[in-house]
Design a protein around this motif. Structure first.
Motif, PDB file in Angstrom:
ATOM      1  N   THR A  47     -12.294   9.429   5.384  1.00  0.00           N
ATOM      2  CA  THR A  47     -13.452   9.229   6.262  1.00  0.00           C
ATOM      3  C   THR A  47     -14.407  10.410   6.317  1.00  0.00           C
ATOM      4  O   THR A  47     -15.544  10.266   6.781  1.00  0.00           O
TER       5      THR A  47
ATOM      6  N   ILE B 236     -13.927  12.808   8.340  1.00  0.00           N
ATOM      7  CA  ILE B 236     -13.888  13.243   9.737  1.00  0.00           C
ATOM      8  C   ILE B 236     -12.650  14.104   9.958  1.00  0.00           C
ATOM      9  O   ILE B 236     -11.518  13.685   9.699  1.00  0.00           O
TER      10      ILE B 236
ATOM     11  N   ASP C 260     -15.485   8.195  17.443  1.00  0.00           N
ATOM     12  CA  ASP C 260     -16.854   7.683  17.344  1.00  0.00           C
ATOM     13  C   ASP C 260     -17.893   8.768  17.609  1.00  0.00           C
ATOM     14  O   ASP C 260     -19.012   8.711  17.095  1.00  0.00           O
ATOM     15  N   ARG C 261     -17.538   9.749  18.418  1.00  0.00           N
ATOM     16  CA  ARG C 261     -18.497  10.812  18.732  1.00  0.00           C
ATOM     17  C   ARG C 261     -18.224  12.094  17.942  1.00  0.00           C
ATOM     18  O   ARG C 261     -18.801  13.140  18.232  1.00  0.00           O
ATOM     19  N   THR C 262     -17.350  11.984  16.929  1.00  0.00           N
ATOM     20  CA  THR C 262     -17.038  13.133  16.073  1.00  0.00           C
ATOM     21  C   THR C 262     -17.769  12.995  14.757  1.00  0.00           C
ATOM     22  O   THR C 262     -17.574  12.015  14.040  1.00  0.00           O
ATOM     23  N   PRO C 263     -18.639  13.937  14.406  1.00  0.00           N
ATOM     24  CA  PRO C 263     -19.397  13.818  13.150  1.00  0.00           C
ATOM     25  C   PRO C 263     -18.500  14.029  11.942  1.00  0.00           C
ATOM     26  O   PRO C 263     -17.478  14.723  12.006  1.00  0.00           O
ATOM     27  N   ALA C 264     -18.894  13.416  10.827  1.00  0.00           N
ATOM     28  CA  ALA C 264     -18.182  13.630   9.572  1.00  0.00           C
ATOM     29  C   ALA C 264     -18.347  15.077   9.144  1.00  0.00           C
ATOM     30  O   ALA C 264     -19.360  15.726   9.422  1.00  0.00           O
ATOM     31  N   SER C 265     -17.349  15.596   8.462  1.00  0.00           N
ATOM     32  CA  SER C 265     -17.366  16.988   8.046  1.00  0.00           C
ATOM     33  C   SER C 265     -16.619  17.107   6.737  1.00  0.00           C
ATOM     34  O   SER C 265     -15.716  16.335   6.439  1.00  0.00           O
ATOM     35  N   THR C 266     -16.987  18.089   5.956  1.00  0.00           N
ATOM     36  CA  THR C 266     -16.238  18.352   4.718  1.00  0.00           C
ATOM     37  C   THR C 266     -15.255  19.491   4.926  1.00  0.00           C
ATOM     38  O   THR C 266     -14.543  19.876   4.004  1.00  0.00           O
TER      39      THR C 266
ATOM     40  N   ASP D  58     -10.092  18.164  21.407  1.00  0.00           N
ATOM     41  CA  ASP D  58     -10.949  17.379  22.299  1.00  0.00           C
ATOM     42  C   ASP D  58     -10.235  17.208  23.642  1.00  0.00           C
ATOM     43  O   ASP D  58      -9.021  16.976  23.695  1.00  0.00           O
TER      44      ASP D  58
ATOM     45  N   ASP E  89     -17.073   1.820   8.903  1.00  0.00           N
ATOM     46  CA  ASP E  89     -16.674   1.974  10.303  1.00  0.00           C
ATOM     47  C   ASP E  89     -15.485   1.083  10.636  1.00  0.00           C
ATOM     48  O   ASP E  89     -14.543   1.508  11.321  1.00  0.00           O
TER      49      ASP E  89
END
Length: 389
Positions: A328, A330, A377-383, A336, A302
């Protein structure tokens, strides 16, 4: 790896300064150099012969040291690490100490190839307000002496937002700086730390600072002027002729490892960060340890993500969104609502795979970066991968 050496001495404390420094004396300076060499020896043994691409000797006032002392530090660094051919070696200097007889010629002969002069203003009344030990004439003389000594990479430091200063005065100061033909100019907004003499004078009503609107105009119009004179605005506070950006500072902003030597110096190596003790006596007790200091911070994922964003957005290049995704996991949320508001208000640009601050965004960079970090911070990790404009 980058190498930073902090020299903790000043002739006198400037009214605005928050950096660690103490009064200069020849015996303490000699003791300091011995301690730095001791720390260098221990760090070299612990780290091995790491390649060093830049050396930056800052302070404080490094030009209070003798050329022989500066040479001993550089020789110590070269003996313990692999100093790359063509390494950028910067020395910070104040005009009055840089003008010591033979000083600039001697340090140039030692291999120092970049000089950063702390000019701050070319108005004598403002220099007196700041508590500087030089006047405008000596600043100009020091810049000319640097050229005569063979320096072809000269940086001049300036401060805007001073008591009694307005836009026209700031632009006149910058015109005087441009006339000295430096390769690099750093322009910092005045920041008053609690307890600093200048802060106390302002709080007591003896001095008044420019209001927020005037300060904003200084930044925006000063930046536009320097760009019109051929200086690229490559970081919030820094401007350079093409190819003359500070390699050392760019290393910081790109997240490179760096080793800090001397009292109060900070190091970040291998995902760990620590700071040396600030006082010379305490530093003397720890300089020979060579291990991580008590209180070493482990840089979590983080923290590394936040620093990647904060450092990248300080620069003209901005944040590479593909690199950010790879590091990351992300995917940057370009649609947004908060990001859209930043775009529509002209504070950021989002395109060509990068998020960049505009000049107006740089003026309020802390607020913009805080908002971007909140979005992430409110964005989830994604592949998932995304094609970038």
């Amino acid at each position: 790896m980058l190498l930073y050496v902090h020299v903790p001495f000043c002739v006198r404390k400037c009214g605005y300064c928050a950096f660690h420094s103490g009064p200069f004396s020849a015996p303490e300076a000699e003791r300091y150099v011995e301690l730095v060499l001791r720390e260098l020896d221990c760090r070299g043994k612990a780290l091995g012969r790491r390649a060093v691409e830049t050396v930056y000797i800052g302070g404080g006032t490094p030009s209070l040291l003798t050329p022989a002392q500066i040479g001993a530090i550089l020789e110590g660094a070269a003996a313990r690490f692999d100093l790359e051919a063509g390494a950028e070696i910067t020395l910070e200097a104040n005009p009055e100490s840089a003008l010591k007889t033979g000083f600039l010629v001697a340090v140039r002969a030692l291999g120092v190839n970049r000089l950063s002069l702390g000019v701050q203003s070319l108005r004598d009344d403002l220099l007196a307000t700041l508590g500087r030990a030089h006047d405008a004439a000596r600043a100009r003389l020091a810049a000319r002496a640097a050229r005569e000594a063979g320096f072809s990479n000269l940086s001049l430091d300036m401060i805007w937002g001073l008591p009694g200063q307005d836009v026209s005065a700031w632009l006149a100061d910058l015109a005087g700086i441009v006339a000295l033909a430096p390769e690099h100019v750093s322009c910092y907004g005045l920041s008053l730390e609690e307890g600093a003499p200048l802060a106390e004078a302002v709080d007591a009503g003896g001095l008044s600072l420019p209001d927020e609107e005037e300060g904003a105009r200084m930044y925006l119009e000063g930046s536009a002027y320097l760009e019109s004179e051929g200086f690229g605005h490559y970081e919030i506070s820094n401007y350079a002729r093409p190819g003359r950006e500070s390699r050392h500072n760019r290393g910081y902003w790109s997240g490179r490892d760096y080793l800090g030597l001397g009292p109060a110096a900070v190091s970040t190596l291998g995902g760990r960060r620590w700071a040396n003790p600030a006082g010379l006596d305490e530093y003397a007790r720890t300089a020979a340890i060579g291990a991580e200091r008590e209180g070493t911070e482990i840089l979590t994922a983080d923290v590394r993500r936040q620093e990647m964003v904060m450092l990248a957005l300080r620069t003209r290049d901005g944040l590479d969104l593909q690199e950010f995704m790879a590091a990351t996991g992300i995917e940057f949320p370009r649609r947004d609502p908060a990001v859209e508001r930043l775009r529509s208000s002209g504070l950021v640009r989002l395109g060509a795979g990068r998020l960049q601050l505009t000049r107006e965004g740089m003026l309020v960079s802390n607020s913009v970066i805080e908002l971007v970090l909140g979005v992430l911070d409110r964005t989830p990790a994604s592949t998932a991968q995304e094609s970038y404009d």
